[in-house]
Design a protein around this motif. Sequence first.
Motif, PDB file in Angstrom:
ATOM      1  N   UNK A 118       0.820  -1.198  -0.048  1.00 11.82           N
ATOM      2  CA  UNK A 118       0.018  -0.004   0.002  1.00 11.82           C
ATOM      3  C   UNK A 118       0.886   1.265   0.004  1.00 11.82           C
ATOM      4  N   UNK A 119       1.753   1.290   0.869  1.00  9.41           N
ATOM      5  CA  UNK A 119       2.697   2.342   0.807  1.00  9.41           C
ATOM      6  C   UNK A 119       3.484   2.723  -0.453  1.00  9.41           C
ATOM      7  N   UNK A 120       4.029   1.634  -1.163  1.00  7.33           N
ATOM      8  CA  UNK A 120       4.675   1.525  -2.253  1.00  7.33           C
ATOM      9  C   UNK A 120       3.574   2.170  -3.387  1.00  7.33           C
ATOM     10  N   UNK A 121       2.391   1.672  -3.321  1.00  9.43           N
ATOM     11  CA  UNK A 121       1.454   2.081  -4.423  1.00  9.43           C
ATOM     12  C   UNK A 121       1.058   3.577  -4.231  1.00  9.43           C
ATOM     13  N   UNK A 122       1.199   4.269  -3.006  1.00 13.90           N
ATOM     14  CA  UNK A 122       0.883   5.767  -2.703  1.00 13.90           C
ATOM     15  C   UNK A 122       1.960   6.508  -2.919  1.00 13.90           C
ATOM     16  N   UNK A 123       3.312   5.745  -2.962  1.00 13.31           N
ATOM     17  CA  UNK A 123       4.480   6.440  -3.365  1.00 13.31           C
ATOM     18  C   UNK A 123       4.703   6.943  -4.720  1.00 13.31           C
ATOM     19  N   UNK A 124       4.213   5.927  -5.658  1.00 16.99           N
ATOM     20  CA  UNK A 124       4.298   5.944  -6.943  1.00 16.99           C
ATOM     21  C   UNK A 124       2.860   6.263  -7.790  1.00 16.99           C
ATOM     22  N   UNK A 125       1.741   6.633  -6.982  1.00 14.70           N
ATOM     23  CA  UNK A 125       0.881   7.241  -7.581  1.00 14.70           C
ATOM     24  C   UNK A 125       0.055   6.147  -8.340  1.00 14.70           C
ATOM     25  N   UNK A 126      -0.038   4.893  -7.788  1.00 18.40           N
ATOM     26  CA  UNK A 126      -1.085   3.817  -8.430  1.00 18.40           C
ATOM     27  C   UNK A 126      -2.021   3.696  -7.324  1.00 18.40           C
ATOM     28  N   UNK A 127      -3.238   3.784  -7.852  1.00 20.29           N
ATOM     29  CA  UNK A 127      -4.610   3.642  -6.930  1.00 20.29           C
ATOM     30  C   UNK A 127      -4.643   2.112  -6.223  1.00 20.29           C
ATOM     31  N   UNK A 128      -4.696   2.244  -4.797  1.00 20.03           N
ATOM     32  CA  UNK A 128      -5.044   1.012  -4.047  1.00 20.03           C
ATOM     33  C   UNK A 128      -6.051   1.014  -3.464  1.00 20.03           C
ATOM     34  N   UNK A 129      -7.307   0.301  -3.865  1.00 18.21           N
ATOM     35  CA  UNK A 129      -8.644   0.083  -3.561  1.00 18.21           C
ATOM     36  C   UNK A 129      -8.784  -0.791  -2.318  1.00 18.21           C
ATOM     37  N   UNK A 130      -9.211  -0.504  -1.233  1.00 15.73           N
ATOM     38  CA  UNK A 130      -9.619  -1.313  -0.032  1.00 15.73           C
ATOM     39  C   UNK A 130     -10.926  -0.714   0.482  1.00 15.73           C
ATOM     40  N   UNK A 131     -12.007  -1.611   0.454  1.00 15.28           N
ATOM     41  CA  UNK A 131     -13.055  -1.307   1.200  1.00 15.28           C
ATOM     42  C   UNK A 131     -13.835  -2.508   2.131  1.00 15.28           C
TER      43      UNK A 131
END
Length: 359
Positions: free
Chosen positions: A312-325
């Motif tokens: 999740x941190x890696x995706x946020x760092x590189x602007x890749x949307x991480x979806x969790x609901x």
Amino acid sequence: MSSLVAEDHDPLRPQERHAHLYTELLRTVRELGLLKRRRGYYFVRIGLVLTAFAAVWVGVGLLGNSWLQLLMAGAFALVLTQVAFLSHDSAHRQIFDSAHWNDWTARLLAGGLVGISAAWWRSKHSRHHGAPNQLGKDPDLDIGVIAFTPEQAGRRKGFQAWLTGRQGWLFFPLLTLEGLSLYVASLQHLFRRGASTVERIEAAIVLSRIAGYLTVLLLVLPIGKAGAFLGLQLAIFGICLGGSFAPNHKGMPLVPKTLRLDFLRRQVLMSRNIRGGVFTDFAMGGLNYQIEHHLFPSMPRPTLRKVQPIVREYCELHGVKYTEVGLFTSYRIVVDYLNNVGLRARDPFQCPLMGQFRA
């Protein structure tokens, strides 16, 4: 996570840089030892599941000719769901280092206990992992009863069109037929022309399990109660399995057949995690960590929770949307999406996110 920070001046071209992103993440995960097998965990879990499997049939024998057997039918469906999850893990080679041991464990669990072909499941599931939510490539978008695109909905007439307009609300009732559908598709695969020798062996295992199951039911119960037992077990089994797989991709972006995406974005953008605790992990067999599972298919189930914060941190760092609901939110999304397929006057691929990656 400092090793995951991108360079300020990256000389790589966009496609190379995107591919490089997954390589860096994989290297970090491997260095942390998160891909190591967890044989002790799986041995304990398999032992518990086999004990529960045997306990159900002891209960069936003790109850005899009674409508209380429907309780055992429900319990059996829940046990088979857990067996199916273990077979899924083994097919992904999460349990043993040896591919041979993993493959045969998957065959024995799926064929010998559940009565479903592991070979059929692996073929279908591998294609799904290779192209999640991609039209013409992901077999999970070609179910037949449900339309996933306006194009599919537009080709339907009469009763099928009526069904498509209400398919979201009918989704959970339709899941009661998923168990039966799995058995039919499995047998069709095993008895097709050109089946391999291993598949013929698997066919014998599957047929022995199905025949043994039906024989025991008819020996213990009159035909009416045996049919009720079988029908309820199949219905609950279908709901449990379908309810675990459906939230992971349904309602996420669909990918045109010709679109090219790098591996990280292909797996993350089309997958949805389900928020929850230990109960959710158990009920969904770890599939609630769908993003991590798609990025690292051979990662043991108990490790997925550990790797999630890193991903999740890696995706946020590189602007890749991480979806969790949450679980119920995911079902609401699925129902809304399916109800509106064919009614929305828009191209499902026309969104800013997908526009970045058109071929």
